[in-house]
Design a protein around this motif. Sequence first.
Motif, PDB file in Angstrom:
ATOM      1  N   ARG A  16      11.994 -10.475 -63.868  1.00  0.00           N
ATOM      2  CA  ARG A  16      12.984 -10.136 -62.850  1.00  0.00           C
ATOM      3  C   ARG A  16      13.565  -8.739 -63.064  1.00  0.00           C
ATOM      4  O   ARG A  16      14.301  -8.228 -62.227  1.00  0.00           O
ATOM      5  CB  ARG A  16      14.103 -11.185 -62.835  1.00  0.00           C
ATOM      6  CG  ARG A  16      13.609 -12.496 -62.258  1.00  0.00           C
ATOM      7  CD  ARG A  16      14.502 -13.634 -62.553  1.00  0.00           C
ATOM      8  NE  ARG A  16      14.315 -14.138 -63.906  1.00  0.00           N
ATOM      9  CZ  ARG A  16      14.667 -15.330 -64.336  1.00  0.00           C
ATOM     10  NH1 ARG A  16      15.234 -16.170 -63.499  1.00  0.00           N
ATOM     11  NH2 ARG A  16      14.462 -15.698 -65.581  1.00  0.00           N
TER      12      ARG A  16
ATOM     13  N   SER B 103       2.115 -16.770 -61.183  1.00  0.00           N
ATOM     14  CA  SER B 103       3.443 -17.256 -61.591  1.00  0.00           C
ATOM     15  C   SER B 103       3.441 -18.779 -61.713  1.00  0.00           C
ATOM     16  O   SER B 103       2.549 -19.437 -61.193  1.00  0.00           O
ATOM     17  CB  SER B 103       4.481 -16.838 -60.547  1.00  0.00           C
ATOM     18  OG  SER B 103       4.269 -17.575 -59.366  1.00  0.00           O
TER      19      SER B 103
ATOM     20  N   ILE C 181      10.787 -19.229 -65.604  1.00  0.00           N
ATOM     21  CA  ILE C 181      10.967 -19.695 -64.219  1.00  0.00           C
ATOM     22  C   ILE C 181      10.249 -21.037 -64.018  1.00  0.00           C
ATOM     23  O   ILE C 181      10.619 -21.822 -63.135  1.00  0.00           O
ATOM     24  CB  ILE C 181      10.504 -18.600 -63.228  1.00  0.00           C
ATOM     25  CG1 ILE C 181      11.458 -17.395 -63.337  1.00  0.00           C
ATOM     26  CG2 ILE C 181      10.447 -19.113 -61.782  1.00  0.00           C
ATOM     27  CD1 ILE C 181      11.083 -16.184 -62.513  1.00  0.00           C
TER      28      ILE C 181
ATOM     29  N   PHE D 207      14.340 -21.710 -57.266  1.00  0.00           N
ATOM     30  CA  PHE D 207      12.995 -21.337 -57.711  1.00  0.00           C
ATOM     31  C   PHE D 207      12.480 -20.153 -56.886  1.00  0.00           C
ATOM     32  O   PHE D 207      12.003 -19.151 -57.434  1.00  0.00           O
ATOM     33  CB  PHE D 207      12.056 -22.543 -57.571  1.00  0.00           C
ATOM     34  CG  PHE D 207      10.624 -22.234 -57.875  1.00  0.00           C
ATOM     35  CD1 PHE D 207      10.186 -22.124 -59.194  1.00  0.00           C
ATOM     36  CD2 PHE D 207       9.702 -22.046 -56.856  1.00  0.00           C
ATOM     37  CE1 PHE D 207       8.850 -21.834 -59.480  1.00  0.00           C
ATOM     38  CE2 PHE D 207       8.380 -21.759 -57.135  1.00  0.00           C
ATOM     39  CZ  PHE D 207       7.956 -21.655 -58.448  1.00  0.00           C
TER      40      PHE D 207
ATOM     41  N   GLU E 124      14.420 -16.847 -57.460  1.00  0.00           N
ATOM     42  CA  GLU E 124      14.046 -16.138 -58.697  1.00  0.00           C
ATOM     43  C   GLU E 124      12.707 -15.421 -58.503  1.00  0.00           C
ATOM     44  O   GLU E 124      12.538 -14.289 -58.955  1.00  0.00           O
ATOM     45  CB  GLU E 124      13.997 -17.104 -59.887  1.00  0.00           C
ATOM     46  CG  GLU E 124      15.323 -17.785 -60.193  1.00  0.00           C
ATOM     47  CD  GLU E 124      16.502 -16.814 -60.235  1.00  0.00           C
ATOM     48  OE1 GLU E 124      16.458 -15.840 -60.993  1.00  0.00           O
ATOM     49  OE2 GLU E 124      17.489 -17.044 -59.486  1.00  0.00           O
TER      50      GLU E 124
END
Length: 238
Positions: free
Chosen positions: A99, A115, A130, A140, A143
């Motif tokens: 992030r 991811s 995450i 979720f 983020e």
Amino acid sequence: MVVLTKNKKTELILESTTLWDFPTQNYGDKPHGDNKFNGVTPAFVIWNLLQRYTKPNDLVVDPMCGSGTTIDVAKELSLRVIGYDIAPYRKDIIQNDARKIPLHSNTVDFVFIDSPYSDNVKYSDHSKCIGKIPCTDEKFFMELEKVAKEIRRILKPEKYMAWLIGDHWRKNTSYIPVGFKVYEMLSKFFKPVDVICVVRRNQTSNTGLWHKRAREFNFYLRGFKYLFIMQKTNQEES
Ligand SMILES: C[S@@+](CC[C@H](N)C(=O)[O-])C[C@H]1O[C@@H](n2cnc3c(N)ncnc32)[C@H](O)[C@@H]1O
């Protein structure tokens, strides 16, 4: 696509359709990432992308690089590469939260990211993973949006990124179209270039028992992941 040549050596051929189906995680004689790593990316996916969207010496970044597949494939193709992860799996991976990526704006030629797509896989004990947030929680997606903004920031204008993600189905929560939601979110920051369907293999639910249950109880096992290919243009897309 992988073909066997006359002398039984494997040769990689660039995919020409939007359906990619690779029989194994790895290709060639050397490992690319670790096929024992939970959630490892098929190395062919990254190979195909780098062939199309980079040239030698370009800088490639993977903000969530897991067991390092992107690093291994990129190095073999004479690219510069930086792999980050919240819980580094090996020494050449830099510990970082996706992030906030510690790179200057407009400096990266290509980004690949595979991811988490819910809390279905335990990657590490790190509290900032995450993959600890279920996709039933809007947080979720919020983020992942922070990660997408960072990717846009570090990419040079007109350059490409690719994001691999799968949908979610559980008996208690039913179906969550994670792929569609992530596509919609990414479209705010990037111009969509194409969507590839990557066939899922070697997952733990690929057993006779699970296939039987899927038929008996009227649900589907996940058979593919989405690979979103996107381009950074000079303006935000929406
Ligand atoms: C699907 S795996 C990546 C697999 C990788 N491409 C490979 O081939 O091994 C997802 C990765 O995201 C990492 N991750 C989760 N949250 C993160 C965060 N906030 N910042 C950076 N990495 C994160 C996990 O630690 C995990 O290694």
